[in-house]
Design a protein around this motif. Sequence first.
Motif: not given
Length: 255
Positions: A98-104, A110-111, A115-116, A163-166
Amino acid sequence: MLSAARHTHADTAPLLSVRGVWKSYDQFHALSNVSFDVMEGEKVFFIGPSGSGKSTMLRCLNRLETIQKGQILVEGTDIYSSRCNICRLRMDMGMVFQSFNLFPHLSVLDNLIFTPVRLRGMTHSEATDMAERLLERTGLTDKKNAFPGELSGGQKQRVAILRALAMKPRIMLFDEPTSALDPEMTGEVLDLMKELAYEGMTMVVVTHEMGFAREAADRILFMDGGKILEQGNCDDIFNHPVHPRLRQFLRQMER
């Protein structure tokens, strides 16, 4: 149009299987004997009132929550067994919250590549090429050097999905991804999720967006009180509901 992504699953084993799962917090049973299967390429949607156990169930699928009883199997492997590599599991099972949880402190680009490179072993160049292709498909190329604080809510959630798809997951889990967005931004995110559904991505979605569920789901499961009370295709659930609690819930959602 989404029907083009439908699959038949006769005589094939499920990609994900949940068998008799119980999850409790002290005396409160958040999940009570929950069982369901998800076939590869299938879009399974969970609906129900707040507090019914939908999000807890989703978090148990990649061990963000632990269960007290039952089994969760991914391609036949119990994710709570010693044979399960939890890092590998989470690489293959993308999750959007629900919250985006991106690295601010990181740019959009770069986000997407962080992880990849760290976990999938991609080179910086390979990850950058992939990330730029993902941004192009969603019209976010001009935002690649922006930071999360400079994006709208809809843009942040689309970046979270990218980011999840990456990580090139086998399954995507969505936990009410539009609940924090206004109606205009909700449309941006749902359009991207519809594209993924059409392309055949295996998806487990918790949502309050009934119109989206009608359009994209292969199967809908209705939860209340930590239990699955009814499941079926869109026509079964929305036009011919059987359980009285489901009928009551749908009437309330129409108001």
